[in-house]
Write an enzyme that holds these catalytic residues in place. Structure first.
Site, PDB file in Angstrom:
ATOM      1  N   ARG A  57       0.801  -1.219   0.000  1.00  0.00           N
ATOM      2  CA  ARG A  57       0.000   0.000   0.000  1.00  0.00           C
ATOM      3  C   ARG A  57       0.839   1.276   0.000  1.00  0.00           C
ATOM      4  O   ARG A  57       0.674   2.143  -0.859  1.00  0.00           O
ATOM      5  CB  ARG A  57      -0.916   0.031   1.242  1.00  0.00           C
ATOM      6  CG  ARG A  57      -2.140  -0.826   1.143  1.00  0.00           C
ATOM      7  CD  ARG A  57      -2.504  -1.382   2.519  1.00  0.00           C
ATOM      8  NE  ARG A  57      -1.509  -2.388   2.835  1.00  0.00           N
ATOM      9  CZ  ARG A  57      -1.645  -3.665   2.533  1.00  0.00           C
ATOM     10  NH1 ARG A  57      -2.754  -4.088   2.016  1.00  0.00           N
ATOM     11  NH2 ARG A  57      -0.680  -4.545   2.776  1.00  0.00           N
ATOM     12  N   THR A  58       1.732   1.401   0.976  1.00  0.00           N
ATOM     13  CA  THR A  58       2.395   2.693   1.192  1.00  0.00           C
ATOM     14  C   THR A  58       3.297   3.067   0.014  1.00  0.00           C
ATOM     15  O   THR A  58       3.263   4.195  -0.478  1.00  0.00           O
ATOM     16  CB  THR A  58       3.207   2.645   2.500  1.00  0.00           C
ATOM     17  OG1 THR A  58       2.381   2.076   3.517  1.00  0.00           O
ATOM     18  CG2 THR A  58       3.642   4.028   2.930  1.00  0.00           C
ATOM     19  N   LYS A  85      26.032  -3.510  -0.042  1.00  0.00           N
ATOM     20  CA  LYS A  85      27.501  -3.586  -0.186  1.00  0.00           C
ATOM     21  C   LYS A  85      28.203  -2.953   1.009  1.00  0.00           C
ATOM     22  O   LYS A  85      29.412  -2.759   0.997  1.00  0.00           O
ATOM     23  CB  LYS A  85      27.937  -2.843  -1.456  1.00  0.00           C
ATOM     24  CG  LYS A  85      27.345  -3.370  -2.739  1.00  0.00           C
ATOM     25  CD  LYS A  85      27.845  -2.503  -3.902  1.00  0.00           C
ATOM     26  CE  LYS A  85      26.990  -2.680  -5.128  1.00  0.00           C
ATOM     27  NZ  LYS A  85      27.237  -1.601  -6.111  1.00  0.00           N
ATOM     28  N   ARG A 107      11.066   4.229   4.274  1.00  0.00           N
ATOM     29  CA  ARG A 107      10.541   3.186   5.176  1.00  0.00           C
ATOM     30  C   ARG A 107      11.722   2.342   5.612  1.00  0.00           C
ATOM     31  O   ARG A 107      12.542   1.921   4.797  1.00  0.00           O
ATOM     32  CB  ARG A 107       9.515   2.297   4.491  1.00  0.00           C
ATOM     33  CG  ARG A 107       9.219   1.049   5.329  1.00  0.00           C
ATOM     34  CD  ARG A 107       8.073   0.240   4.855  1.00  0.00           C
ATOM     35  NE  ARG A 107       6.808   0.898   5.168  1.00  0.00           N
ATOM     36  CZ  ARG A 107       5.629   0.284   5.119  1.00  0.00           C
ATOM     37  NH1 ARG A 107       5.555  -0.988   4.769  1.00  0.00           N
ATOM     38  NH2 ARG A 107       4.530   0.921   5.404  1.00  0.00           N
ATOM     39  N   HIS A 135       4.107   5.738  11.930  1.00  0.00           N
ATOM     40  CA  HIS A 135       3.692   5.614  10.520  1.00  0.00           C
ATOM     41  C   HIS A 135       2.658   6.738  10.308  1.00  0.00           C
ATOM     42  O   HIS A 135       1.464   6.502  10.207  1.00  0.00           O
ATOM     43  CB  HIS A 135       3.075   4.230  10.303  1.00  0.00           C
ATOM     44  CG  HIS A 135       2.849   3.849   8.876  1.00  0.00           C
ATOM     45  ND1 HIS A 135       2.985   4.726   7.814  1.00  0.00           N
ATOM     46  CD2 HIS A 135       2.496   2.649   8.319  1.00  0.00           C
ATOM     47  CE1 HIS A 135       2.717   4.082   6.686  1.00  0.00           C
ATOM     48  NE2 HIS A 135       2.429   2.834   6.965  1.00  0.00           N
TER      49      HIS A 135
HETATM   50  N1   CP Z   1      -0.439  -0.052   5.909  1.00  0.00           N
HETATM   51  C1   CP Z   1       0.777  -0.293   5.393  1.00  0.00           C
HETATM   52  O1   CP Z   1       1.782   0.304   5.780  1.00  0.00           O
HETATM   53  O2   CP Z   1       0.789  -1.271   4.427  1.00  0.00           O
HETATM   54  P1   CP Z   1       2.081  -1.704   3.594  1.00  0.00           P
HETATM   55  O3   CP Z   1       3.023  -2.394   4.545  1.00  0.00           O
HETATM   56  O4   CP Z   1       1.580  -2.610   2.495  1.00  0.00           O
HETATM   57  O5   CP Z   1       2.708  -0.446   3.045  1.00  0.00           O
END
Ligand code: CP
Length: 310
Positions: A57-58, A85, A107, A135
């Site tokens: 999603r993100t 590396k 992320r 998040h």
């Molecule tokens: N909600 C969320 O962070 O989903 P993903 O891990 O698929 O990005």
């Protein structure tokens, strides 16, 4: 106009700032329903998505958001970056910054990674999830989804159910929901609820059936086995018996209760299939709103003017 330098967390966001983000997202949402889903707002800008953890999603949502605003979007995954590396994260970020991006989206599995990067580069940083810390864009899209259905957020009661201890989504939602005047109740096995979490202004309950009776929203969470370094459950089956949201349990809740889940969902573990697909479930609405919220954040970070939206 709210013009943050970076979005590293929901902690510290004020009510009026959250309202600005959600209102801006409202205006951007319509763009995704057009036959030609593109506006020139960020034409000539460059956004780098640097993802060191899996994401459906993100990552996709940030890419679509940037492209709908006409930015050039570059995706880099940890496994294809030079960190394999031996390059460290700060060197990676500084090398990417040397190519003059306008936003770096990160992320990472380490809590604090986004903040560490932002301290070492000038480019705005958006935290797309760091360890079990925060998040923020997920929390903002959750609020957007609740607000567009309920009309307002102030005074709403929310039960967040599951693996509280390992959830960055919970932490960001607690900060954002409290800022918006909402009441948050955390529900789960005692081994998955951090000691003294009540200091964040939330209540705790260990019994799903009781905890959901008076709430307006139920947020179900996945068990984060990839982040658990201790054996916190006797079995997934036992967890499901106690904490899976089934239609029978849901009979105890208000008729108009909303069900949300940040995903990914483990069907049948934390939520039953029929509940997930019921009309109370807004799980896919959350994903749709994620694009608009991320468009709004990119726009606000880069200080766009209102007339460039169209
Ligand atoms: N909600 C969320 O962070 O989903 P993903 O891990 O698929 O990005």
């Amino acid at each position: 106009m709210f013009k943050p330098r970076s979005i590293l967390g929901a902690n510290g966001l004020k009510k009026d700032e959250i309202v600005t983000i959600l209102d801006t997202a409202d205006t951007f949402k319509e763009i995704s329903t057009r036959p030609i889903k593109k506006v020139p707002t960020l034409r000539g800008r460059t956004i780098i998505n640097l993802f060191f953890e899996p994401s459906t999603r993100t990552r996709t949502s940030f890419e679509i958001a940037g492209k709908r605003l006409s930015a050039d979007v570059i995706n880099i995954s940890g496994s294809t970056s030079s960190t394999v590396k031996g390059e460290n994260l700060i060197d990676t970020a500084q090398n990417l910054e040397a190519m003059n991006p306008d936003i770096l989206v990160i992320r990472h599995s380490q809590s604090g990674a986004a903040e560490m990067i932002s301290r070492n580069i000038q480019c705005p940083v958006i935290n797309a999830g760091d360890g079990f810390h925060e998040h923020p864009t997920q929390a903002l899209l959750d609020l957007q989804t609740i607000r567009e259905t309920k009309g307002s957020l102030e005074g709403l009661k929310v039960a967040i159910v599951g693996d509280i201890a390992h959830s960055r989504v919970v932490r960001s939602n607690i900060y954002a929901m409290k800022a918006m005047g909402m009441e948050v109740r955390l529900v789960g096995p005692p081994t998955m609820i951090p000691v003294e979490i009540q200091k964040l202004g939330v209540s705790v309950d260990y019994y799903l059936e009781k905890a959901i009776q008076d709430v307006d929203v139920i947020m179900m969470l996945r068990i984060q086995t990839e982040r658990q370094n201790r054996y916190l459950l006797s079995s997934l089956r036992e967890y499901s018996n106690l904490f899976c949201l089934t239609s029978k349990i849901l009979e105890k809740a208000k008729d108009d209760v909303l069900i949300i889940h940040p995903g990914p969902v483990n069907r049948g573990v934390e939520i039953a299939l029929d509940v997930m697909e019921s009309e109370r479930s807004l799980i896919l609405n959350q994903v749709t709103n994620g694009v608009a919220v991320r468009m709004a954040l990119m726009y606000l970070l880069l200080g766009g003017s209102d007339d460039s939206v169209n």
